[in-house]
Write a protein that holds these residues in place. Structure first.
Motif, mmCIF file in Angstrom:
data_model
loop_
_atom_site.group_PDB
_atom_site.id
_atom_site.type_symbol
_atom_site.label_atom_id
_atom_site.label_comp_id
_atom_site.label_asym_id
_atom_site.label_seq_id
_atom_site.Cartn_x
_atom_site.Cartn_y
_atom_site.Cartn_z
ATOM 1 N N TRP A 126 42.187 36.633 44.163
ATOM 2 C CA TRP A 126 41.765 37.410 45.336
ATOM 3 C C TRP A 126 42.041 38.882 45.056
ATOM 4 O O TRP A 126 43.101 39.239 44.536
ATOM 5 C CB TRP A 126 42.533 36.960 46.571
ATOM 6 N N LEU A 127 41.070 39.724 45.410
ATOM 7 C CA LEU A 127 41.142 41.152 45.109
ATOM 8 C C LEU A 127 41.276 41.950 46.400
ATOM 9 O O LEU A 127 40.498 41.781 47.337
ATOM 10 C CB LEU A 127 39.882 41.579 44.360
ATOM 11 N N ASN A 128 42.281 42.844 46.416
ATOM 12 C CA ASN A 128 42.581 43.681 47.578
ATOM 13 C C ASN A 128 42.476 45.154 47.175
ATOM 14 O O ASN A 128 43.464 45.780 46.814
ATOM 15 C CB ASN A 128 43.988 43.329 48.065
ATOM 16 N N PRO A 129 41.256 45.754 47.188
ATOM 17 C CA PRO A 129 41.076 47.133 46.726
ATOM 18 C C PRO A 129 41.723 48.152 47.666
ATOM 19 O O PRO A 129 41.759 47.964 48.887
ATOM 20 C CB PRO A 129 39.555 47.301 46.688
ATOM 21 N N THR A 161 39.048 48.129 38.835
ATOM 22 C CA THR A 161 38.557 47.748 40.161
ATOM 23 C C THR A 161 37.050 47.952 40.250
ATOM 24 O O THR A 161 36.330 47.124 40.846
ATOM 25 C CB THR A 161 39.278 48.575 41.244
ATOM 26 N N GLN A 164 35.287 45.121 38.729
ATOM 27 C CA GLN A 164 35.346 43.894 39.510
ATOM 28 C C GLN A 164 34.466 43.933 40.754
ATOM 29 O O GLN A 164 34.064 42.881 41.264
ATOM 30 C CB GLN A 164 36.792 43.623 39.940
ATOM 31 N N THR A 165 34.179 45.124 41.266
ATOM 32 C CA THR A 165 33.469 45.235 42.540
ATOM 33 C C THR A 165 32.144 45.987 42.449
ATOM 34 O O THR A 165 31.338 45.919 43.389
ATOM 35 C CB THR A 165 34.346 45.960 43.576
ATOM 36 N N ALA A 173 43.475 48.272 42.879
ATOM 37 C CA ALA A 173 43.424 47.037 43.662
ATOM 38 C C ALA A 173 44.590 46.137 43.302
ATOM 39 O O ALA A 173 45.048 46.110 42.152
ATOM 40 C CB ALA A 173 42.106 46.303 43.419
ATOM 41 N N LEU A 175 45.597 42.384 42.639
ATOM 42 C CA LEU A 175 44.951 41.143 42.234
ATOM 43 C C LEU A 175 45.966 40.011 42.323
ATOM 44 O O LEU A 175 46.996 40.037 41.647
ATOM 45 C CB LEU A 175 44.421 41.241 40.795
ATOM 46 N N GLN A 177 46.290 36.247 41.522
ATOM 47 C CA GLN A 177 45.608 35.237 40.725
ATOM 48 C C GLN A 177 45.548 33.882 41.408
ATOM 49 O O GLN A 177 44.710 33.037 41.052
ATOM 50 C CB GLN A 177 46.318 35.079 39.369
ATOM 51 N N ARG A 278 35.469 36.624 42.372
ATOM 52 C CA ARG A 278 36.632 36.832 43.225
ATOM 53 C C ARG A 278 36.244 37.327 44.615
ATOM 54 O O ARG A 278 35.444 38.254 44.737
ATOM 55 C CB ARG A 278 37.583 37.836 42.569
ATOM 56 N N VAL A 280 36.858 39.496 48.015
ATOM 57 C CA VAL A 280 37.361 40.862 48.148
ATOM 58 C C VAL A 280 37.658 41.168 49.616
ATOM 59 O O VAL A 280 36.877 40.826 50.502
ATOM 60 C CB VAL A 280 36.323 41.876 47.601
#
Length: 427
Positions: A126-129, A161, A164-165, A173, A175, A177, A278, A280
């Protein structure tokens, strides 16, 4: 009372059947009020421990938040970092809760693997920019705190980042896993199948209006007049306020969230915005999220500052935001729009309630419904099995409904307007 299923992406694409029971047992060891992720996970754990269980769902399975969410599996807090949790609960209790929450996604994916649930499960991370340098600093520190707890959390720089986006507005960001995505309705129905296969029963359209002492047992009386006896009662009703759910539901702030699924994105776009599949969710006050389903539909959501006419308006607005934020080659349109309610506690932490002798409730997933419910259900099962509440990793609180609960949606709307202004100023 019948709460029908909305038309959602999940009802349109579900592969598992919705199978429940008709005949109520006369008595069980544990009666569970609420047939969502929390109640069914608790039922599964209790059946594995050898207890008899009946799950009582007020409407149809999937008509509540468990069937209405976006399918993000995120094993952390939406609004609290590890230090804030320790400051609130103390180091020992805080670390116990952090370990529980941090293992939430693994708990979900383990259940899916053990019960062979076909629900498009993908543990891709999961990605949290971070929107802005201040947010980047905060996430860099938060990632380090999670790593100290042994979790696979890292911080990506702005270039990584962007890869990834496909977006160049972020300063980095977080991440995680362990995060990922599922088809929530198929997961829910898979939980139902697992409970029934192990000897439990699951009953739809069984709104519990009263829970009364009858000797050494509890008598749960439904709106239909039917009843069931139980030694222990677990209340897993989230934000609902019908029947006996009223007291616990009014202890949280209900947030109405609108979700959309678009027409499928083209392969080139998919590779650009989600090369590793992933999901976001960024750090803006007016949160921007997206994920892909198995057919590469984009799924996103938002809240309405003005509730009137919000269903159609929010669907168009969320689709427009997706097109603009992700620089899509062609504007996307909503294929389907649906809405659900998330329950937020004032301190953004989960909590247990003791509602009577051998009657326990749990609430407070705070936007982390799938991963947190797996853990909340397991902790409630431990309480039902007789473990001391003092040793459980989720704190027990006095049940105090929020004053003027009926006006909390207006407070949430005002907060959303303020959040949008902050984002505009930051930009």
């Amino acid at each position: 009372m019948t709460t029908p299923l909305q038309d959602t992406l999940w009802t349109r694409t579900a592969r598992l059947a919705a199978e429940t029971d008709t005949d109520l047992p006369h008595s069980v060891d544990v009666a569970i009020i609420g047939g969502g992720f929390t109640g069914l996970t608790a039922a599964r754990a209790l059946l594995l421990a050898g207890r008899s269980v009946a799950v009582l769902e007020a409407g149809q399975i999937g008509a509540g938040a468990s069937g209405m969410n976006a399918g993000f599996v995120v094993p952390n807090f939406a609004k609290a970092d590890p230090n804030a949790v320790r400051a609130k609960l103390g180091t020992e209790r805080g670390n116990a809760l952090l370990r529980l929450v941090g293992d939430g996604a693994n708990a979900v994916f383990s259940i899916i693997a053990e019960d062979d649930i076909a629900c498009d499960a993908r543990q891709s991370g999961w990605l949290n920019p971070a929107y802005g340098e201040a947010s980047a600093d905060m996430l860099r520190s938060r990632a380090a705190l999670w790593r100290e707890l042994g979790r696979p959390v890292s911080f990506l720089d702005a270039d990584a980042t962007r890869e990834q986006t496909g977006m160049d507005i972020y300063s980095g960001a977080l991440l995680d896993q362990d995060g990922g995505t599922i088809h929530p309705l198929d997961y829910l129905r898979g939980l139902v199948q697992g409970v029934r296969r192990r000897g439990g029963t699951v009953h739809e359209n069984s709104c519990v209006d009263r829970v009364d002492r009858d000797g050494r047992l509890w008598r749960l009386t439904m709106r239909s007049g039917a009843s069931v006896m139980a030694t222990t009662v677990l209340q897993c009703t989230n934000a609902f306020t019908s029947g006996v759910a009223s007291r616990m539901g009014r202890s949280t702030v209900p947030l109405r969230v609108y979700q959309i699924a678009t027409t499928p994105a083209d392969p080139t776009t998919v590779k650009r915005i989600a090369p590793d599949g992933r999901p976001v969710g960024d750090t803006r006050q007016n949160l921007f999220t997206y994920r892909l389903d198995r057919d590469n539909r984009l799924i996103s959501g938002g809240m309405a500052a003005i509730p009137f006419g919000a269903f159609d308006r929010l669907g168009r607005a969320v689709a427009k935001r997706l097109s603009e934020e992700l620089a899509l080659p062609q504007a996307v349109t909503p294929e389907v729009v649906w809405t659900g309610v998330a329950a937020m506690t004032p301190d953004f932490l989960p909590r247990l309630y003791q509602l009577g002798e051998n009657w326990f409730g749990g609430i407070g997933c705070n936007g982390r419904g799938i991963a947190m419910t797996a853990q909340l259900g397991r902790v409630l099962a431990r309480a039902a099995l007789g473990e001391s509440l003092e040793t459980l990793p989720i704190p027990t609180r006095p049940l105090r409904p929020l004053p003027f609960h009926q006006f909390t949606p207006m407070v949430a709307s005002a907060a959303l307007v303020q959040a949008r202004l902050k984002d505009m100023l930051a930009k």
